[in-house]
Scaffold this active site. Structure first.
Site, mmCIF file in Angstrom:
data_model
loop_
_atom_site.group_PDB
_atom_site.id
_atom_site.type_symbol
_atom_site.label_atom_id
_atom_site.label_comp_id
_atom_site.label_asym_id
_atom_site.label_seq_id
_atom_site.Cartn_x
_atom_site.Cartn_y
_atom_site.Cartn_z
ATOM 1 C CG ASP A 483 -2.245 -0.537 1.034
ATOM 2 O OD1 ASP A 483 -2.736 -0.421 -0.090
ATOM 3 O OD2 ASP A 483 -2.835 -1.088 1.987
HETATM 4 C C1 BGC Z 1 -2.704 -3.617 4.579
HETATM 5 C C2 BGC Z 1 -2.523 -4.568 3.433
HETATM 6 C C3 BGC Z 1 -1.257 -4.234 2.695
HETATM 7 C C4 BGC Z 1 -0.077 -4.221 3.643
HETATM 8 C C5 BGC Z 1 1.202 -3.823 2.970
HETATM 9 C C6 BGC Z 1 -1.470 -3.622 5.441
HETATM 10 O O1 BGC Z 1 -1.589 -2.643 6.409
HETATM 11 O O2 BGC Z 1 -3.814 -4.035 5.337
HETATM 12 O O3 BGC Z 1 -3.621 -4.485 2.575
HETATM 13 O O4 BGC Z 1 -1.072 -5.218 1.719
HETATM 14 O O5 BGC Z 1 -0.325 -3.322 4.689
HETATM 15 O O6 BGC Z 1 1.251 -2.497 2.614
#
Ligand code: BGC
Length: 807
Positions: A483
């Protein structure tokens, strides 16, 4: 250093000091009413949705973090103490907190008085039950004054913590025979209220928090408790609470119990009131009656234990490694259920007011719970698919109460659609229920747009194909699994969200991770097409998968590992050409799992690079070297100090991808070593470094570049739960659901020479014995007959199949 121990027989983690490095918590509830409970009895409760239907209050960013929850003040002579130690912090002579499956028990004692507090949410009833038992272990009679206390939240947790000009004026309560009702806004648009009742006659009560506490006091020293006298207050506005007072006489050796019920009730609109302004209490009374005696409480606890027995009984292993067994049999599966219930909404780190259910999160969570609750998993699949939009993109999140996409988070996270393929295929492999593919599901929940679920999957695949960049690799959009890799955002505005700010639709920034995903799940989609009536489409999709593989081999290989992405200027991210962030874990994991570039030996080389450049004693880091300055062309990933979160922490979620990659690419020892490094049960001895609960996974562990190296953060609600369970059960132990049956192909370290397992699969119990005394392929016998290959065809009906697996 340890702060407790695993009691495997009782399936409990027993904490023997309240002074854990962080609150070590548990979850109560399995259907609609949920509570968080810490090892000091802190936490909060809600009905279905932690944001929109919060029942008790929690203060964010408060110190100590573990305030609130269920407070029981035991006044014995001059001493005032709590069975969970907080809020009074009176030193106890004895303390234990036993976190079990769906319940938590406190055992405490002081000055010859012992207290047992059992907290649980019973099956099928919207309430939390707290049974408090006091026993006089001293030779003299004792008169104990007991207070209960909890604070109501005014339903909407965001409004409750911000909109004071309104909500300091709206609180309303009713008191009826010791039952304290919270009915704020029931007079107008709400058809629900909450109550806090008890099965014993009370000697006083309070519903006005400020009166109970007195000016300038916190929950550690309420004035009513100091005075040993409640005020029988009725709240009008302000902050409503619920608290009882009892005077209990205990002869030597005598024991008395109180059963408290914190309940939630919904009434039909036309049956809301008994009389003008007087709420209809019928359902509350019935609920209280259900737990009116110790026997009834025991019965409900028994039902809860049977429920968990049945759930976890679906997959059990017995190996020479007790830590592996306790994680697989108890805690990892338990955490998977918690992620089913909570997604990323409510923990001590996820506030319950931020994220709802993530699209990619829920799809991946399903991989870990589908074998436990296939029927409920079906409903979840359909709910998730209904927030897909007609062009195949998906809302990034939805609220569990409304099941509608969250406008706040938007769409355009280009990995999201492909996770739907992963999740539907896992569901069919588990259940054999391909009928789900024909189930009509609307797009964006809009009535009239229904199409079979199969069509949703097709749009997922075509969304990736329709959104490719200059190298033929998928465009990343706002972000992919990571993200925080925001290649189109270029944010310079303090506080702006990296995920939802205006994007520069570069049309250039590409993700090798999504490309790897497309190969993995494109093949899966083709297999669904081949099996379920779309052979031509299968053929076509496999050709597109081959294109994507070629694009990766040509543009996604960096010499010794896979590139991470191309940025909006067409520059490589995660390459030796970069000054920092030269190698990222995600494409190595996915591409090794999909075995991309096998002929050229790429998966093996990539995994070796991961070992050499990313692996630490505490796990595999997300990237290296960490970014030391902010790069606006990369986004949030470079906003974190080195070693934290996406900037090079050990992001536990993707470690299993490396372990699976190792298992599939011939290094069984390293596969297990990767598994062990982040597995909490193996980290129990270093709890003072690791800090979070040793019975569940955390999202991250600070990486080698951080001064806090080894410190975990954000326990419980992470995709790590599902992926580590997939890894342990399907790859290391090798028991993997296929479309036609169960394949058994363990990838074990030499230290595990044998194990046995039971696996309930499509109604049949498979009793599996594995003997691992060599290398190479296994030979399988099912009920004494030799099996061709390693798939034991799904048996029909109920019954048992015994499988012997040797090499
Ligand atoms: C989110 C995921 C994401 C991960 C890596 C988490 O906080 O819930 O959807 O893939 O972070 O960024």
């Amino acid at each position: 250093m340890k702060y407790g121990f695993f009691d495997d027989a009782a399936r409990e983690y027993v904490i023997h000091t309240p002074q854990t490095p962080l609150p070590w918590i548990n979850y109560l509830g399995s259907e609609a009413f949920f509570s968080l409970i810490s090892n000091t009895a802190g936490g909060y409760s809600f009905y279905k949705d932690a944001r929109l239907r919060r029942i008790t209050r929690y203060r964010y960013n408060n110190v100590p973090a573990d305030g609130g929850g269920r407070m029981y003040y035991i006044c014995d002579g001059d001493a005032v103490w709590n069975p969970g130690y907080l809020p009074c912090k009176t030193p106890l002579d004895r303390y234990a907190c036993r976190h079990g499956l769906g319940y938590t028990v406190f055992e405490a004692a002081k000055n010859g008085l012992s207290a047992g507090l059992t907290c649980f949410v019973p099956l099928g009833v919207s309430c939390e039950v707290n049974r408090l038992t006091l026993r006089n272990d001293s030779p003299a009679a004792k008169t104990v004054t007991l207070f209960s206390a909890m604070e109501w939240c005014l339903w909407d947790a965001v409004d409750d913590s911000s909109n004071f000009q309104r909500n300091l004026n709206i609180a309303e309560v009713e008191v009826d025979n010791g039952v304290l009702y919270h009915k704020t806004e029931y007079r107008e648009r709400r058809d629900h209220y909450a109550f806090f009742g008890v099965n014993r006659e009370v000697n006083g009560f309070d519903t006005d928090r400020d009166a109970f506490l007195g000016a300038m006091n916190g929950w550690d020293s309420p004035e009513a408790v100091t005075l040993r006298q409640s005020g029988n207050t009725v709240a009008h506005g302000g902050a409503p609470m619920a608290g009882h007072m009892f005077k209990l006489l205990l002869a030597p050796g005598e024991q008395k119990s109180c059963v408290f019920v914190l309940g939630y009730v919904e009434n039909e609109r036309d049956r809301k009131f008994d009389a003008p302004g007087v709420i209809n209490k019928e359902k509350a009374r019935a609920m209280l009656e259900k737990f009116a005696t110790d026997e009834k409480v025991e019965l409900a606890l028994g039902e809860l234990a049977a429920y968990w027995d049945a759930l976890l009984g679906r997959f059990q292993v017995s190996s020479p490694d007790d830590k592996l067994d306790r994680m697989v049999n108890i805690w990892n599966q338990y955490q998977c259920m918690v992620t089913f219930n909570m997604s990323r909404s409510a923990s001590y780190y996820e506030s319950g007011i931020g994220r709802g259910m993530g699209f990619r999160d829920s799809c991946q969570d399903l991989l870990g719970f589908v074998h436990l609750i296939p029927e409920r998993a079906r409903e979840r699949v359909l709910d998730i698919a209904a927030i897909q939009r007609e062009d195949g993109s998906t809302w990034h999140q939805y609220q569990p109460l409304t099941k509608r996409g969250n406008a706040g988070a938007g769409w355009g996270f280009n990995d999201d659609p492909l996770w739907l393929v992963a999740c539907v295929s896992a569901y069919i492999r588990e259940t054999g229920d391909d009928g789900i593919l024909r189930e009509p599901v609307a797009f964006d929940n809009a009535p009239g747009t229904e199409a079979p679920l199969f069509e949703h999957l097709r749009r997922s695949i075509h969304y990736t194909l329709a959104n490719r960049g200059p190298h033929g690799l998928p465009l990343i959009g706002r972000a992919d699994w990571n993200d925080c890799l925001n290649l189109n955002c270029f944010s310079e505005e303090p506080g702006e969200s990296f995920q939802t700010c205006a994007n520069y639709e570069s049309g250039v920034a590409e993700s090798v991770f999504i490309a790897g995903m497309f190969v993995l799940y494109g093949r899966e989609y083709a297999e669904l097409c081949r099996r379920f009536g779309r052979p031509e489409e299968a053929f076509e999709v496999l050709a597109r998968v081959a294109d994507m593989e070629r694009a990766i081999v040509e543009h996604g290989w960096d010499g010794a590992w896979f590139v991470r992405a191309y940025d909006a200027f067409g520059q490589k991210v995660g390459s030796k050409e970069c000054e920092e962030g030269q190698i990222y874990i995600e494409p190595q994991g996915l591409c090794a799992m999909a075995r991309i570039g096998l002929e050229q030996g790429y998966p093996r080389k990539a995994l070796d690079s991961v070992k050499a450049r990313l692996t630490t004693p505490y796990g595999t880091c997300l990237l290296a070297p960490c970014y030391s300055v902010y790069h606006k062309e990369l986004g949030e990933v470079s906003s974190y100090p080195p070693g934290f979160k996406e900037n090079g922490s050990i992001f536990c979620h993707n470690n299993p991808w490396i372990s699976i990659g190792e298992a599939l690419n011939g290094n069984e020892e390293e596969a297990f070593a990767v598994y062990r490094r982040t597995c909490p049960a193996y980290l129990e001895d270093i709890s003072e470094i690791h800090r979070t609960e040793p019975y569940v996974y955390s999202q991250t562990i600070a990486g080698a570049a951080s001064p806090k190296f080894g410190q975990a953060r954000n326990s419980w609600l992470t995709g790590t739960a599902a992926w580590t369970f997939v890894n342990a059960s399907q790859y290391i132990l090798g028991i993997r659901p296929e479309f036609d049956g169960l394949s058994i192909d363990p990838r074990l370290p030499a230290s595990i020479e044998t194990f046995s397992a039971t696996r309930l699969y499509r109604g049949v119990k498979y009793v599996i014995t594995v003997k691992n005394s060599g290398s190479g392929d296994y030979t399988l016998f099912a009920d004494g007959s030799l099996v061709e290959g390693n798939v034991v065809t799904a048996a029909k009906g109920a019954g048992e199949v015994s499988v012997l697996v040797t090499r």
